[in-house]
Write a protein that holds these residues in place. Sequence first.
Motif, PDB file in Angstrom:
ATOM      1  N   GLY A 124       7.322  -0.233  -8.517  1.00  0.00           N
ATOM      2  CA  GLY A 124       6.398   0.901  -8.605  1.00  0.00           C
ATOM      3  C   GLY A 124       6.065   1.453  -7.230  1.00  0.00           C
ATOM      4  O   GLY A 124       6.111   2.657  -6.995  1.00  0.00           O
ATOM      5  N   ILE A 125       5.772   0.538  -6.277  1.00  0.00           N
ATOM      6  CA  ILE A 125       5.324   1.033  -4.964  1.00  0.00           C
ATOM      7  C   ILE A 125       6.479   1.618  -4.166  1.00  0.00           C
ATOM      8  O   ILE A 125       6.320   2.624  -3.468  1.00  0.00           O
ATOM      9  N   ALA A 156       0.854  -1.190   0.000  1.00  0.00           N
ATOM     10  CA  ALA A 156       0.000   0.000   0.000  1.00  0.00           C
ATOM     11  C   ALA A 156       0.884   1.232   0.000  1.00  0.00           C
ATOM     12  O   ALA A 156       2.070   1.138   0.302  1.00  0.00           O
ATOM     13  N   SER A 157       0.284   2.359  -0.312  1.00  0.00           N
ATOM     14  CA  SER A 157       1.064   3.596  -0.284  1.00  0.00           C
ATOM     15  C   SER A 157       1.111   4.148   1.134  1.00  0.00           C
ATOM     16  O   SER A 157       0.273   3.814   1.963  1.00  0.00           O
ATOM     17  N   PRO A 158       2.096   5.008   1.403  1.00  0.00           N
ATOM     18  CA  PRO A 158       2.270   5.489   2.781  1.00  0.00           C
ATOM     19  C   PRO A 158       1.129   6.378   3.269  1.00  0.00           C
ATOM     20  O   PRO A 158       0.585   7.168   2.496  1.00  0.00           O
ATOM     21  N   ASP A 165       8.842   3.237  -5.260  1.00  0.00           N
ATOM     22  CA  ASP A 165       9.008   4.611  -5.750  1.00  0.00           C
ATOM     23  C   ASP A 165       8.031   5.573  -5.085  1.00  0.00           C
ATOM     24  O   ASP A 165       8.379   6.715  -4.801  1.00  0.00           O
ATOM     25  N   ASN A 166       6.797   5.090  -4.833  1.00  0.00           N
ATOM     26  CA  ASN A 166       5.830   5.956  -4.122  1.00  0.00           C
ATOM     27  C   ASN A 166       6.353   6.350  -2.752  1.00  0.00           C
ATOM     28  O   ASN A 166       6.149   7.472  -2.301  1.00  0.00           O
ATOM     29  N   PHE A 167       6.994   5.389  -2.088  1.00  0.00           N
ATOM     30  CA  PHE A 167       7.539   5.692  -0.760  1.00  0.00           C
ATOM     31  C   PHE A 167       8.657   6.732  -0.863  1.00  0.00           C
ATOM     32  O   PHE A 167       8.683   7.705  -0.134  1.00  0.00           O
ATOM     33  N   ARG A 168       9.561   6.514  -1.796  1.00  0.00           N
ATOM     34  CA  ARG A 168      10.661   7.476  -1.941  1.00  0.00           C
ATOM     35  C   ARG A 168      10.131   8.876  -2.228  1.00  0.00           C
ATOM     36  O   ARG A 168      10.601   9.859  -1.671  1.00  0.00           O
ATOM     37  N   LYS A 169       9.147   8.931  -3.141  1.00  0.00           N
ATOM     38  CA  LYS A 169       8.597  10.255  -3.500  1.00  0.00           C
ATOM     39  C   LYS A 169       7.920  10.882  -2.288  1.00  0.00           C
ATOM     40  O   LYS A 169       8.072  12.075  -2.034  1.00  0.00           O
ATOM     41  N   ALA A 170       7.157  10.060  -1.574  1.00  0.00           N
ATOM     42  CA  ALA A 170       6.476  10.603  -0.390  1.00  0.00           C
ATOM     43  C   ALA A 170       7.506  11.162   0.589  1.00  0.00           C
ATOM     44  O   ALA A 170       7.337  12.263   1.120  1.00  0.00           O
ATOM     45  N   TRP A 171       8.590  10.425   0.812  1.00  0.00           N
ATOM     46  CA  TRP A 171       9.568  10.896   1.810  1.00  0.00           C
ATOM     47  C   TRP A 171      10.278  12.148   1.328  1.00  0.00           C
ATOM     48  O   TRP A 171      10.565  13.045   2.115  1.00  0.00           O
ATOM     49  N   ASP A 202       9.964  -3.196   2.662  1.00  0.00           N
ATOM     50  CA  ASP A 202       9.919  -4.628   2.960  1.00  0.00           C
ATOM     51  C   ASP A 202       9.113  -5.263   1.827  1.00  0.00           C
ATOM     52  O   ASP A 202       7.902  -5.022   1.732  1.00  0.00           O
ATOM     53  N   GLU A 203       9.765  -6.029   0.963  1.00  0.00           N
ATOM     54  CA  GLU A 203       9.146  -6.339  -0.323  1.00  0.00           C
ATOM     55  C   GLU A 203       8.845  -7.811  -0.575  1.00  0.00           C
ATOM     56  O   GLU A 203       8.334  -8.153  -1.636  1.00  0.00           O
TER      57      GLU A 203
END
Length: 532
Positions: free
Chosen positions: A75-76, A15-17, A78-84, A49-50
């Motif tokens: 893909g997911i 899931a996304s953060p 990357d969402n975490f990196r972008k969010a951070w 954690d993948e």
Amino acid sequence: MGKYYITTPIYYVNASPHIGHAYTQIAVDALSRYRKMTGDNVFFLTGTDEHGEKIEQASREAGFKRGDEKKFVDGITDNFRKAWSGMGIEYDKFIRTTDEQHKTSVQDLVSRIKDNGDIYEGEYDGWFCTPCGTFWSAKQSEDGLCPDCKRPLEKIKEKNYFFSMGKYRDWLIEYINNNPDFIMPEFRKNEVLGFLREELGDLCISRPKTRSPWGIELPFDKEYVVYVWFDALTNYISGPVASGVFEEMWPPDVHVIAKDILRHHAVYWPIMLKSAGFELPRTIFAHGWWKMGGEKMSKSRGNIADPIALASKYGVDAVRYFVLKAVSFGMDGVFSEEALVSTYNSDLANDLGNLLNRTLTMVDKYFGGVAPAAPLDPGDADQAERSFETLMRYVPLLAPEIHSCMTSPELRLKEALESIMDLVGRANKYIEESAPWTHAKKGNTKAIELIIADLLEVLMTVAVSIYPFMPDTSKRMWSQLGLGGTPDTTREVSDPDTGLEGGHGVRRAFSPGTRVSKGEPLFMRVKEETAS
Ligand code: ME8
């Protein structure tokens, strides 16, 4: 000056953060920035954690074929990196459990534990919670539901490998008792000790590939992958190894987690390290949960707040400030946008933003935008200072107070922010009580010089102090104050041995003659009904 190795959990990529994940990141970022400011050699590790069935299932649900899990997790993650990066999180290493180095570290750790005689083959006959990735005994799962998440458990019976965790129970109890800072806050330590009072079973650490091949192969049996928690915890080793700083950084100074994963960190992890011959982390700090609608915020319950959406509405620093100030670190909090807006308006717009704004307005109005010197002989200002003479006494106390909050094992982030806001509140009161405008009418220049110099000194101190919590606001204050360099590299603030001597008997870091540059208000008030 020392080293400081701090970690967050590595988050599942199903899931996304949400704001709960962002909370851990923000807290760790503030601690890490603070340590960097004070000259420590810091390593801040985070990641994703993948592996495991849960992720495999999510990949399938997202339409990826078996074997294409890596594409899904790419893909997911990357969402975490972008969010951070959107939340101003400056980590030193982002570890992924699908990284090659991580695989090697997991296999090395499992091999060390096996070589130590702590892994044996047996039959697993019990229950498994796929969403949590946790095995439960028949006793623990009496009602067929996961004791943690209350979702249905799966019954499994198969050959597996086990970690002889049980035999370390007495050692762990003694270790926890002898190391009072090992599990924080204190009441969490008691919780773990309570849990250890019951018998500690061995831990099943393998999954047959026939059930789920999405994981790291056991080094001694290619038909199995490593249990996802064994895999995940090892990130705290593989992260610094991959960055080439393991020797320098081990052991971790603090693992920051939430209470949901305390058992894994405070029981499994130390025993794994003990068996493999590694030094133990100094502190495991479990913070509370953000709740919404009375329940823990989580994707599966659907009650989540999106940190990025909130940041784009109110600014990153407002979100960072709100979550750190709202609850004592360690306790649960109830999240609501209304509460965020109310804190934003009162603390940030009214108190902090206003203090800067009205001070700079006065510098412009009375001194043509150039900071005055604090007169050593304040003349008529003596009278003006009577009601507010205490303000400047608090300035040199702030840095030590923050230092004590940030370096105590209790990680008193809220209290650190409160002490900053306390000074801001005093400075606003000082303006009201000293009423510089009345001195202006009387032509009492020395009084105004003293008041403005005091306020600029406070603002400079506040700009430096809030840097770990609100880095962007700190930099904006810095630039409006017309200061050179950066707030995080300025050491002389509130240092009694440096700076110029001035009125009120304090040495000052703010240089008279500095041209200030009043800009946009730091925080524009928002209408309370904006919160949805
Ligand atoms: O447990 N309130 O990952 P995860 C506060 N992969 N913090 C929260 C929260 C909430 N409502 N929800 C999540 C895992 N968190 C494992 C960890 S570590 C070796 C492996 C934060 O994606 C908090 O830090 O479920 C919690 O411990 C973590 O996210 C759990 O993230």
